[in-house]
Every structure is written in structure tokens, then in C-alpha cells.
Design an enzyme around this catalytic site. Structure first.
Site, short mmCIF file in Angstrom:
data_model
loop_
_atom_site.label_atom_id
_atom_site.label_comp_id
_atom_site.label_asym_id
_atom_site.label_seq_id
_atom_site.Cartn_x
_atom_site.Cartn_y
_atom_site.Cartn_z
N ASP A 187 0.95 -1.21 0.15
CA ASP A 187 0.07 -0.06 0.06
C ASP A 187 0.72 1.36 0.05
O ASP A 187 0.22 2.43 -0.13
CB ASP A 187 -0.97 -0.09 1.15
CG ASP A 187 -2.19 -0.99 1.12
OD1 ASP A 187 -2.71 -1.06 0.00
OD2 ASP A 187 -2.45 -1.68 1.98
N ASP A 233 -6.24 -4.68 -6.55
CA ASP A 233 -5.87 -3.15 -5.96
C ASP A 233 -4.66 -3.02 -6.25
O ASP A 233 -4.24 -1.81 -6.20
CB ASP A 233 -6.12 -3.12 -4.53
CG ASP A 233 -7.41 -3.62 -3.76
OD1 ASP A 233 -7.68 -4.80 -4.53
OD2 ASP A 233 -7.74 -3.27 -2.65
N1 GLY Z 1 -7.27 -1.00 -1.40
C1 GLY Z 1 -8.15 -1.51 -0.47
C2 GLY Z 1 -9.62 -1.26 -0.76
O1 GLY Z 1 -9.78 -1.06 -1.83
O2 GLY Z 1 -10.44 -1.56 0.26
#
Ligand code: GLY
Length: 410
Positions: free
Chosen positions: A126, A188
Site C-alpha cells: 500500500d 488493488d
Molecule cells: N485497497 C483497499 C480497498 O480497496 O479497500
């Protein structure tokens, strides 16, 4: 023989028609079909910030969500395990971008420079979500060239999670979920590649580019069904790269179509094409975008998972709509044919109009730009709330639309 000539003539006519849609300048979006009061939607955002910003004074925290029926942001610590830290500074950078108001730049600098040490995060993927909206936009919009080294270090931290046996970056650590034993990659993760592309272009190691491309290729091969919808989580064998299983964390079911997951794919592959100019990524971006658009309801905002959408009581996810609206505006300037340019542009404008309407706007109801997002219903939290990343992608989309309109005098 006569039929053959007739057939060939028809074929030539059809090819000519198709090519006549091709424009000389691919950034031209002529004759939009949907009108939007863009300036009003920008003003609404600025007014919401005028209300919210004076309440957000604790620099060790960032606004993350507004609970259903609450009006003010719930703030959480700028912790290295919390993926949303960068979006609030990102909102402020875009506010400066769309209004030119220096107040938002000053505020953005203050909120960006509190987590420089996150550049060394190697515990999860992240770091891209955290550093790029803050430091990346500070560099790009705010002219803060001194952020460059922080971004290059952040890219190196992210790249350290790449596993060449698998061909992807490992998203999360195994201890984050009892079922995870080996190499986890989530859809993601596509968004984090932007940091690597940026770094490769700004004096960083060229291997950042190669890693980003390889991750995108592997994900393209393994993460999508035959109908171009995405799974959320893939577990790979860390040694031989075999797929061990496909499942979900935030979707309705392991094999369901989590809306924001598809949105990350649409945004991710559009960005990868923009960075690489490799046509296979454009083709793929269009296919997964068209799959997403086909699944949308009338108001252009999906339910939190497409597989629960037939139930009108299921909550919406405005964050998915904001992410896709922003991506589509880019895609509309990248595709070759005018029909596609218009199709994506009009879909994006329709989404933004819906998001800015009484049905989704926070104006008069809460301190956010948008309401009605869903973070993780399957985990029992962030259901029908305002989310800071929904606001981030919404204002990014407004900024992109403003640039398109200005460039094309629409
Ligand atoms: N990247 C985390 C979400 O979309 O909740």
C-alpha cells in the site's frame, strides 16, 4: 462472381466507415452528449473543505470515513499499516489544482510532510496508495521537487516485494489473514504500479519499469475471468508461481465480482497503457471497462458487489464510481476511435453528474464530497459511509474533466 464483387464492395464500405471515426487528434472529444455543471461541482467541493478543514487539526491523524448518519470525519492515526493516509493530502493537492487557492496548497504541504518515514515501508504494497497522492501530487501539482528522493525511496521499498518466481508484487503479509500461507496478490495492487513508473521516469532504477510491466502482465493473465471481471485475491506458490487459489477479502463471495476490485482494474490498466503505450494493455483496459459498464445500474453507481446488485437493499459503493469516472476520462483521451472517445467520456460525465447530485453528494448532509460508499461489507465495517478515497478519486476526476474541457474548449 457478381456476389463476390458485391461482398467485397460492402466490406470496403464498412472498413471505410470504421476508419472515418478515427480522429487525427486523439485528445479531441467533440460534441459531448451529456452536459454537466462542472464549476458548481468544484465549488461544492471547495465549500465542503471550508467546513471540514478547520475541524481536522490533529496532524498525527487523517480523516478516513464518516459513519452512516454522522456528519463529521472519523480520524485515524497516520500509521504505517493504514493504507489511507495519503488520500487527504491528495484531496488538498487536487483542491489547489482545481481552484488555484493557495490555502489548499499550504494545507496540503502540512498534511503531506508528516509521514516522510513511510518511504521505508516494506511490510505491504500500500506504500503506493500512501505516498503517491501525497508526495507524487506535491511534486506534480505543488512543484515540490524536493519530494523526488522520498518517492524514489518509496518505489525501491515497493519493488523489494516483487517475487520473480511469481511475476508479481506481494500485496499483503501472511499474518493479515489466517488462510494466507504464501504469495498474495490483490487486484488493488495495480494502482501501486504508478509509483514505479513515475520513479523509473524520474531518475530511478529502470528495473522499476520492468517490475511494473511484469506485474501487469501476470495479473492480466491470472486475475480475470473469461468475461473480463476480476477476482479480488490470488494466492500464488512463492517458489514455482503456480496459482494456489482465487478468493475474496472484501467481496461478497470468493467467486463474486467485487465492484471496487473491477474499478481498480479499470484504473490500473488504463494507467499502465498510458505509461507503456503497449497496445495489449489498451485492448485489455477497454475489455475490462466494457465489462464494468455493462454491469452498471441506471444511476451509474454500482452496488458494493455486482453479484448482490439485484437486491435493491444492498448498499452502493460510490468510491468505485469515482475511481472509474477518473479512469474513463483518461481512457477517453487514449483510445484511437472517436466512437470510443465519446463513449468513455460520456459515461464518465454521467457518473460524475450522478455522484454530484442530491443522491450522492455530501453537501448539506456531512463534511465529505460524497456519501454512500462501502469499504468492506463482508468484514462488517464501513457500510454505506463516506470514504476519503471516494472523495480523492472524485476530485481527481473533476480535475481531469476540467483539463479536457479547457484543452478542447468544450
Ligand atoms: N485497497 C483497499 C480497498 O480497496 O479497500
Amino acid at each position: 462472381m457478381r456476389f463476390k464483387i458485391l461482398f467485397l464492395t460492402c466490406l470496403a464500405f464498412l472498413v471505410a466507415c470504421k476508419n472515418s471515426n478515427k480522429t487525427e487528434d486523439v485528445s479531441t472529444i467533440s460534441k459531448p452528449e451529456i452536459e454537466i455543471d462542472l464549476q458548481k461541482q468544484i465549488n461544492d467541493c471547495e465549500n465542503q473543505l471550508e467546513i471540514a478543514v478547520p475541524k481536522l487539526t490533529d496532524l498525527t491523524k487523517h480523516p478516513r470515513l464518516i459513519e452512516t448518519d454522522a456528519t463529521e470525519w472519523k480520524q485515524v492515526g497516520n500509521h504505517k499499516l493504514i493504507w489511507t493516509s495519503g488520500f487527504y493530502p491528495g484531496v488538498l493537492w487536487y483542491a489547489y489544482d482545481v481552484t488555484g487557492n493557495k490555502r489548499w496548497k499550504d494545507e496540503a504541504i502540512k498534511r503531506t510532510e508528516v509521514f516522510e518515514d513511510f518511504k521505508n515501508i516494506t511490510e505491504h504494497h500500500d506504500i503506493g496508495f500512501m505516498m503517491f497522492p501525497a508526495y507524487g501530487l506535491g511534486y506534480k501539482i505543488g512543484g515540490k521537487k524536493e519530494y523526488k528522493d522520498i518517492l524514489l525511496t518509496s518505489a525501491a521499498s515497493l519493488a523489494s516485494r516483487f517475487n520473480p518466481n511469481v511475476g508479481t508484487i506481494k500485496s499483503w503479509s501472511n499474518k493479515m489473514h489466517p488462510r494466507w500461507q504464501q504469495h498474495i496478490t490483490i487486484i488493488d495492487n495495480m494502482l501501486n504500479l504508478e509509483l514505479l513508473f513515475w520513479a523509473a521516469k524520474h531518475g530511478g532504477d529502470k528495473k522499476f519499469y520492468d517490475i511494473a510491466v511484469k506485474h501487469a502482465e501476470t495479473t492480466m493473465k491470472n486475475h480475470f475471468r473469461d468475461d473480463y471481471t476480476s477476482w479480488h485475491v490470488l494466492e500464488y506458490d512463492s517458489i514455482n508461481g503456480n496459482i494456489l487459489n482465487r478468493h475474496t477479502k472484501q467481496g461478497y463471495a470468493d467467486d463474486s465480482r467485487w465492484s471496487r476490485g473491477q474499478a481498480w482494474g479499470v484504473y490500473g490498466y488504463t494507467m499502465v497503457y498510458k505509461e507503456t503505450k503497449d497496445k495489449k494493455f489498451l485492448d485489455f483496459a477497454q475489455k475490462i471497462t466494457d465489462a464494468y459498464l455493462d454491469l452498471l445500474p441506471e444511476d451509474m453507481v454500482p452496488a458494493w458487489d455486482f453479484d448482490v446488485q439485484s437486491d435493491p437493499n444492498e448498499e452502493k459503493d460510490a468510491s468505485a464510481a469515482a475511481i472509474v469516472a477518473s479512469a474513463l476520462l483518461d481512457l477517453s483521451t487514449l483510445v484511437e476511435y472517436e466512437t470510443d472517445q465519446k463513449r468513455y467520456y460520456n459515461a464518465a460525465v454521467k457518473m460524475l453528474k450522478s455522484l454530484g447530485s442530491e443522491n450522492y453528494s455530501g453537501v448539506g448532509k456531512a463534511d465529505s464530497f460524497l456519501l454512500h460508499s462501502t469499504g468492506a461489507k463482508s468484514l462488517g465495517h464501513e457500510i454505506d459511509v463516506a470514504l476519503i478515497y471516494a472523495d480523492y478519486y472524485y476530485i481527481e476526476a473533476l480535475s481531469r474533466l476540467k483539463k479536457i474541457k479547457t484543452n478542447n474548449k468544450l
